[in-house]
Design a protein around this motif. Structure first.
Motif, PDB file in Angstrom:
ATOM      1  N   SER A   9      -6.238  -2.266   1.215  1.00 54.71           N
ATOM      2  CA  SER A   9      -4.956  -2.161   0.450  1.00 54.71           C
ATOM      3  C   SER A   9      -4.615  -2.656  -0.819  1.00 54.71           C
ATOM      4  CB  SER A   9      -3.522  -2.180   1.313  1.00 54.71           C
ATOM      5  OG  SER A   9      -3.717  -3.606   1.694  1.00 54.71           O
ATOM      6  N   ALA A  10      -5.673  -3.031  -1.593  1.00 54.98           N
ATOM      7  CA  ALA A  10      -5.502  -3.980  -2.647  1.00 54.98           C
ATOM      8  C   ALA A  10      -4.904  -3.465  -3.737  1.00 54.98           C
ATOM      9  CB  ALA A  10      -6.979  -4.381  -3.143  1.00 54.98           C
ATOM     10  N   LYS A  11      -5.199  -1.883  -3.859  1.00 53.67           N
ATOM     11  CA  LYS A  11      -4.327  -1.174  -4.921  1.00 53.67           C
ATOM     12  C   LYS A  11      -3.051  -0.249  -4.509  1.00 53.67           C
ATOM     13  CE  LYS A  11      -8.765  -0.387  -7.522  1.00 53.67           C
ATOM     14  NZ  LYS A  11      -9.590   0.373  -7.967  1.00 53.67           N
ATOM     15  N   ALA A  12      -2.636  -0.891  -3.348  1.00 59.90           N
ATOM     16  CA  ALA A  12      -1.327  -0.194  -2.641  1.00 59.90           C
ATOM     17  C   ALA A  12      -0.211  -1.075  -2.887  1.00 59.90           C
ATOM     18  CB  ALA A  12      -1.535  -0.014  -1.177  1.00 59.90           C
ATOM     19  N   PRO A  13       0.679  -0.468  -3.609  1.00 64.23           N
ATOM     20  CA  PRO A  13       1.953  -1.150  -4.041  1.00 64.23           C
ATOM     21  C   PRO A  13       2.902  -1.610  -2.632  1.00 64.23           C
ATOM     22  CG  PRO A  13       1.736   0.609  -5.483  1.00 64.23           C
ATOM     23  CD  PRO A  13       0.630   0.704  -4.367  1.00 64.23           C
ATOM     24  N   LEU A  14       3.079  -2.861  -2.552  1.00 65.65           N
ATOM     25  CA  LEU A  14       3.834  -3.312  -1.140  1.00 65.65           C
ATOM     26  C   LEU A  14       2.889  -3.499  -0.260  1.00 65.65           C
ATOM     27  CD1 LEU A  14       7.034  -1.342  -1.321  1.00 65.65           C
ATOM     28  CD2 LEU A  14       6.758  -3.538  -2.115  1.00 65.65           C
ATOM     29  N   PHE A  15       1.966  -2.520   0.090  1.00 65.59           N
ATOM     30  CA  PHE A  15       1.197  -2.775   1.336  1.00 65.59           C
ATOM     31  C   PHE A  15       0.134  -3.628   0.939  1.00 65.59           C
ATOM     32  CE2 PHE A  15       3.213   1.359   2.096  1.00 65.59           C
ATOM     33  CZ  PHE A  15       3.894   1.177   3.204  1.00 65.59           C
ATOM     34  N   ASN A  16      -0.385  -3.918  -0.272  1.00 63.74           N
ATOM     35  CA  ASN A  16      -1.276  -4.864  -0.739  1.00 63.74           C
ATOM     36  C   ASN A  16      -1.130  -6.372  -0.204  1.00 63.74           C
ATOM     37  OD1 ASN A  16       0.890  -5.517  -2.292  1.00 63.74           O
ATOM     38  ND2 ASN A  16      -0.271  -5.142  -4.295  1.00 63.74           N
ATOM     39  N   MET A  17       0.328  -6.554   0.352  1.00 64.81           N
ATOM     40  CA  MET A  17       0.806  -7.752   0.803  1.00 64.81           C
ATOM     41  C   MET A  17       0.090  -8.225   2.193  1.00 64.81           C
ATOM     42  SD  MET A  17       4.925  -8.137  -0.514  1.00 64.81           S
ATOM     43  CE  MET A  17       5.268  -6.679   0.325  1.00 64.81           C
ATOM     44  N   THR A  18      -0.434  -7.038   2.804  1.00 67.00           N
ATOM     45  CA  THR A  18      -0.874  -7.303   4.024  1.00 67.00           C
ATOM     46  C   THR A  18      -2.478  -7.196   4.018  1.00 67.00           C
ATOM     47  OG1 THR A  18      -0.904  -4.914   4.720  1.00 67.00           O
ATOM     48  CG2 THR A  18       1.149  -6.013   4.941  1.00 67.00           C
ATOM     49  N   ARG A  19      -2.808  -7.251   2.816  1.00 68.17           N
ATOM     50  CA  ARG A  19      -4.298  -7.291   2.787  1.00 68.17           C
ATOM     51  C   ARG A  19      -5.115  -8.460   3.422  1.00 68.17           C
ATOM     52  NH1 ARG A  19      -8.459  -8.234  -2.061  1.00 68.17           N
ATOM     53  NH2 ARG A  19     -10.044  -6.773  -1.611  1.00 68.17           N
TER      54      ARG A  19
END
Length: 263
Positions: free
Chosen positions: A131-141
């Motif tokens: 999820s590196a390029k997913a806004p917000l969800f990148n926090m769970t990477r």
């Protein structure tokens, strides 16, 4: 026995899909399919049956389910079907929770996978999406990376197949995703079906997904788009988490029994 009865077994080969919305097929909108969605697993099943009519298929996945729910509610049902092929993905909904004990969850996951492997079935596992390029969800990477290391070790130790979603960089293109930005869209599920068939070494006659060109957006248009997404998709998702509800509450599996009739 009627022709209709013959379509529902007994089957020499039995494919059972376990998991959450990813495996149920959410985002691959199809009003003609159970639960109004098709998905990569249905597409794989249809191809397997086209390749060999002795296949039967069950899909026990239900959206919103956490890893322990998938194990507690789906595993024994799957084992009773004496599967020859099982796909399992679970844990994504746990990773998105405010707090999660990934190590503890993956100990249960390993135990469940071992039970499946011990039946002699071919087992296919999945890593989580990058999820590196997913806004917000990148926090769970970081959490997903830890989860993936567990999955890879379990797959290696127990001799399962692995669909490495994390390294499939084509899915960084958001045209593969549904408008909710949380689930694969039609193109994404189609591409995932092809990836799974490749891992299985099965003949793949599924057409490549069609990817439409997106018109360029101004900064204002992108901002409006993000705000609209937050209001229509993110806020309802957050509200369900806060209230302890799930999108899969009161839903049933799409294909709770083995069948060769896959819409």
């Amino acid at each position: 026995m009627s022709a209709s009865d013959e379509l529902d077994g007994p089957f020499e080969k039995r494919f059972v899909a376990l998991g959450d919305s990813f495996t149920e097929g959410v985002g691959d909108i199809d009003p003609s399919s159970p639960n109004d969605c098709r998905g990569w697993a249905d597409r794989v099943a249809a191809q397997l049956i086209a390749n060999d009519p002795s296949w039967g298929y069950a899909n026990l996945a239900i959206r919103g389910k956490k890893l322990t729910q998938v194990i507690d509610e789906q595993l024994e049902t799957a084992l009773a079907m004496e599967p020859t092929l099982v796909t399992l993905y679970a844990g994504g909904n746990d990773i998105l929770r405010p707090a999660v004990n990934i190590d503890g969850l993956m100990a249960r996951y390993r135990h469940a996978v071992k039970k499946l492997v011990d039946t002699g079935a071919r087992v296919v596992l999945f890593t989580g999406f990058d999820s590196a390029k997913a806004p917000l969800f990148n926090m769970t990477r970081g959490r997903t990376a830890i989860y993936n290391e567990h999955v890879r070790k379990i797959a290696d130790d127990l001799g399962t197949d692995l669909v490495d979603f994390w390294h499939m960089k084509q899915f960084q293109d958001w045209r593969y995703w549904d408008v909710d930005r949380m689930h694969l869209g039609i193109a994404g599920h189609t591409e995932m079906a092809k990836q799974v068939l490749e891992v299985l070494g099965e003949t793949d006659e599924i057409e490549d997904p069609e990817i439409d060109e997106l018109p360029p957006q101004t900064l204002v248009e992108r901002t409006v788009d993000h705000v609209s997404w937050g209001r229509e998709h993110l806020l309802p998702w957050v509200k369900r988490r806060v209230t302890g509800r799930s999108s899969g509450d009161d839903m049933s599996p799409k294909y709770p029994e083995l069948t060769s009739r896959v819409w």
